[in-house]
Design an enzyme around this catalytic site. Structure first.
Site, mmCIF file in Angstrom:
data_model
loop_
_atom_site.group_PDB
_atom_site.id
_atom_site.type_symbol
_atom_site.label_atom_id
_atom_site.label_comp_id
_atom_site.label_asym_id
_atom_site.label_seq_id
_atom_site.Cartn_x
_atom_site.Cartn_y
_atom_site.Cartn_z
ATOM 1 N N ARG A 1 0.815 -1.225 0.000
ATOM 2 C CA ARG A 1 0.000 0.000 0.000
ATOM 3 C C ARG A 1 0.843 1.266 0.000
ATOM 4 N NH1 ARG A 1 -5.762 -0.904 2.447
ATOM 5 N NH2 ARG A 1 -5.820 1.290 1.962
ATOM 6 N N TRP B 1 3.096 6.112 0.880
ATOM 7 C CA TRP B 1 3.152 6.439 -0.548
ATOM 8 C C TRP B 1 2.940 7.944 -0.621
ATOM 9 C CZ3 TRP B 1 -0.011 8.724 -4.192
ATOM 10 C CH2 TRP B 1 0.329 8.504 -5.529
ATOM 11 N N ASN C 1 -3.570 8.468 6.574
ATOM 12 C CA ASN C 1 -3.757 8.164 5.162
ATOM 13 C C ASN C 1 -4.845 9.094 4.645
ATOM 14 O OD1 ASN C 1 -3.866 7.008 2.642
ATOM 15 N ND2 ASN C 1 -5.026 5.210 3.282
ATOM 16 N N GLY C 2 -4.576 9.818 3.565
ATOM 17 C CA GLY C 2 -5.535 10.771 3.038
ATOM 18 C C GLY C 2 -4.847 12.061 2.650
ATOM 19 N N GLU D 1 -5.673 -3.112 -21.495
ATOM 20 C CA GLU D 1 -5.173 -3.736 -20.276
ATOM 21 C C GLU D 1 -3.741 -4.226 -20.460
ATOM 22 O OE1 GLU D 1 -4.420 -5.632 -16.709
ATOM 23 O OE2 GLU D 1 -5.721 -3.952 -17.246
ATOM 24 N N GLU E 1 2.934 -0.364 -16.116
ATOM 25 C CA GLU E 1 3.005 -0.413 -14.655
ATOM 26 C C GLU E 1 4.313 -0.999 -14.152
ATOM 27 O OE1 GLU E 1 -1.466 -0.963 -12.865
ATOM 28 O OE2 GLU E 1 -0.585 -2.682 -13.884
ATOM 29 N N HIS F 1 -5.540 6.308 -39.010
ATOM 30 C CA HIS F 1 -6.005 7.680 -38.791
ATOM 31 C C HIS F 1 -5.014 8.495 -37.967
ATOM 32 C CE1 HIS F 1 -9.861 6.866 -40.652
ATOM 33 N NE2 HIS F 1 -9.956 5.763 -39.924
ATOM 34 N N LYS G 1 -0.987 -0.243 -4.201
ATOM 35 C CA LYS G 1 -2.042 -1.179 -4.550
ATOM 36 C C LYS G 1 -3.428 -0.561 -4.472
ATOM 37 C CE LYS G 1 -3.808 -5.180 -5.601
ATOM 38 N NZ LYS G 1 -3.720 -5.619 -7.002
#
Length: 610
Positions: A27, A72, A98-99, A484, A491, A507, A605
């Protein structure tokens, strides 16, 4: 997008905090720290991984109450000073958060004008000073007074040397849970941090706070009035939060084990949900009867990142099988355009963690305007699962690697289950329903077949890893697969990868094709095969190297391509099988570049901040 852990009990807190942070490192992993309350408040924090924090801890760090954090970055670079916990000037208060504090600049300016020396670049530091400056008699009162001055989102845990028996936590927009043990209590932002010690947990609601001591917890609102939040048992096997369910690859990157777990994950998603006799599916968790399902005239799917791309696959499938208009949209954009919420539209929120803040805010907007929204989530008891009117749990098992694999696969299967049920209450025949149910049953074995081709895919990935830029292309069902695939490569390899509909190359993007720019093309055996092959000739004529993910039945003639084959299923279900080798392609390209597959730079994550 950070991990929070806390402990109150009879054991020494520091080892438990470090263990919890290790389990939460997916995280956030640019810095980490812990605060322990013993005879005094002691804080250790370090830029880098949790292992760097563990190496920096003093040998004697006594205390049975503590909080920890793995970060993070949102405000300020990854430095020791910016790592959490943050403290007040006197070293009495420690806070992890966190926030994002929206009014942090104004609060920092006000504190500086009052003579407070701020030592970090973060928004979180203001919490510690605001708590310390409060005149309230209790820690609960101090935290409430501090929060009254803050605008923004938070999952917050606070300890205070003057109140050494407790942790006070608060939630507004970022997840927090309380774990109940035997004369010990835990706090975490994610079940992974505490599941080895307890599976009895309480989920805090937005606007709720809790006081946590060794003997229990109490919950309350900002006016200090009590709430009735109770703990309940979570039905989960703690062992799956270890090195992975796939025992043959112990010590391998989590992304690899999660790729290999996909056949078992898909089996779990399907278990008990297929009705072979009537060619339909059982989805009791939707809380929608056939009459309600028939009343919907549109389906709107909301997700972020890979969940958005699989939402595009799901929208295409729903339109094809149920013959109702369906589309997918990034949840992060949805609520900001003041969307029209229609009573005859079924809204579907997609999130592996069930805590993706942009998706959660979109759900709240839909609910506020009277819409019907269901969830497609993997984590039981998560915020989105609790906020929606019903839904489909994926049962993929815990997904730890930042790059989603098994969760994405089971999301597609979840959409297939929904599409079949919507189709069968409309015009999808029982014969087609049975055909698709049989196709779903074949998926686990076919995914297993694809995984056996890993060595061939790895050889192709070695070459692709050398390219600085790549195209991924596909048409109709294949285009979300291409998106994807490009996402995965970006990533974990940091290579530039761009996805286009194959028909759009002429195009404009065709100008970029050259021997230095490979193209990964999705070419299923379907009604568009001939047009896809024609586009491959256009790329080859301009010297573009080609990797083609396709079916054995597709004839590519004399084209010089690297070919990756997947088994055929039903045409509607083929996209998920075409996606699996792209996971292996990105994984092995990342390994070839010597990168950390599970912890890509700048990413975490669960995105729990806007």
């Amino acid at each position: 997008m950070c991990g929070i852990v806390g402990y109150v009990g009879a054991q020494q807190a520091a080892p438990l905090l470090v263990e919890g942070l290790t389990r939460l490192e997916h995280r956030g992993y640019d810095s980490a720290g812990i605060a322990v309350v013993g005879s005094r408040l002691q804080v250790t924090k370090k830029a880098g991984r949790v292992r760097d924090l563990a190496a920096a801890l003093p040998k004697r760090l006594a205390g049975k109450v503590g909080i920890g954090h793995t970060r993070w970055a949102t405000h300020g670079p990854a430095t020791d000073a910016n790592a959490h916990p943050h403290t007040d000037t006197a070293g009495q208060v420690a806070v992890v958060h966190n926030g994002i504090v929206d009014n942090a600049a104004a609060l920092r300016a006000r504190l500086a004008a009052d003579g407070v020396e701020l030592v970090s670049d973060t928004d979180t530091e203001v919490f510690a000073h605001l708590v310390a400056r409060s005149g309230a008699d209790t820690l609960e009162g101090k935290v409430v007074e501090a929060l009254a001055q803050v605008e923004g989102t938070y999952g917050l845990a606070v300890v205070h040397a003057g109140f050494p028996d407790r942790i006070v936590v608060a939630r507004h927009g970022s997840p927090l849970i309380v774990g109940v043990g035997d004369r010990e209590m835990f706090v975490a932002s994610d079940l992974a941090a505490l599941v080895r010690h307890t599976t009895t947990v309480a989920h805090l609601d937005d606007g709720e706070l809790a006081t946590v001591t060794a003997t229990g917890f109490t919950t309350f609102r900002h006016d200090l009035s009590r709430t009735a939040t109770q703990a309940s048992e979570v039905d989960i096997d703690p062992s799956v939060y270890g090195q992975g369910e796939h025992g043959d690859v112990s010590g391998a990157p989590r992304m690899y084990t999660e790729i290999l777990e996909q056949p078992a994950s898909v089996e779990r998603t399907l278990r008990g949900r297929l009705d072979e006799r009537f060619g339909t599916t059982h989805l009791g968790g939707l809380n929608l009867d056939p009459r309600e399902l028939r009343a919907f005239r549109r389906v709107k799917i909301l997700g972020c990142g890979s969940a958005y791309y699989v939402g595009e696959m799901g929208a295409s499938l729903i339109e094809e099988l149920a013959r109702v208009p369906a589309d997918a949209e990034p949840a992060s954009e949805f609520r900001y355009r003041n969307p029209i919420i229609e009573p005859d539209t079924l809204y579907v929120a997609v999130s592996q963690s069930g805590e993706t803040v942009d998706t959660l805010l979109a759900v709240e907007e839909i609910k506020r305007k009277g819409g019907r929204v269901v969830g497609l989530v993997n984590v039981v008891g998560s915020a989105i699962a609790r906020a929606t009117d019903g839904g489909i749990y994926l049962h993929a098992g815990p997904e730890i690697a930042v790059a989603s694999t098994k969760a994405l696969t089971t999301m597609f299967v979840g959409f297939a289950l929904l599409a079949i049920q919507l189709g069968r209450v409309r015009d999808l025949s029982v014969a087609d329903g049975k055909r698709l149910v049989t196709g779903l049953q074949r998926l686990p074995g076919q995914i297993g077949e694809i995984l056996k081709t890993e060595d061939d895919v790895a050889a192709i990935a070695q070459d692709l890893a050398q390219a600085e830029s790549l195209f991924f292309v596909g048409r109709v069902r294949g285009y979300p697969v291409a998106r994807e695939g490009a996402q995965k490569l970006k990533e974990i390899t940091y290579r530039h990868a761009e996805a286009y509909p194959t028909s759009e190359l002429k195009h404009g993007p065709l100008a970029l094709i050259s021997p230095q720019v490979p193209t990964v093309a999705i070419v299923p055996d379907d009604e568009l095969t001939d047009r896809n092959v024609a586009a491959l000739h256009e790329i080859a004529a301009r010297g573009g190297p080609l990797v083609v993910v396709t079916h054995p039945e597709v004839d590519l003639g004399t084209l010089d391509v690297r070919r990756i084959e997947v088994p055929r299923n039903e045409t509607e279900l083929d996209p998920i099988l075409l996606t699996v080798p792209l996971q292996l392609l990105a994984y092995h390209a990342s390994l070839a570049l010597g990168l950390d597959v599970d912890k890509p730079r700048n990413l975490a994550k669960s995105v729990t901040v806007e």
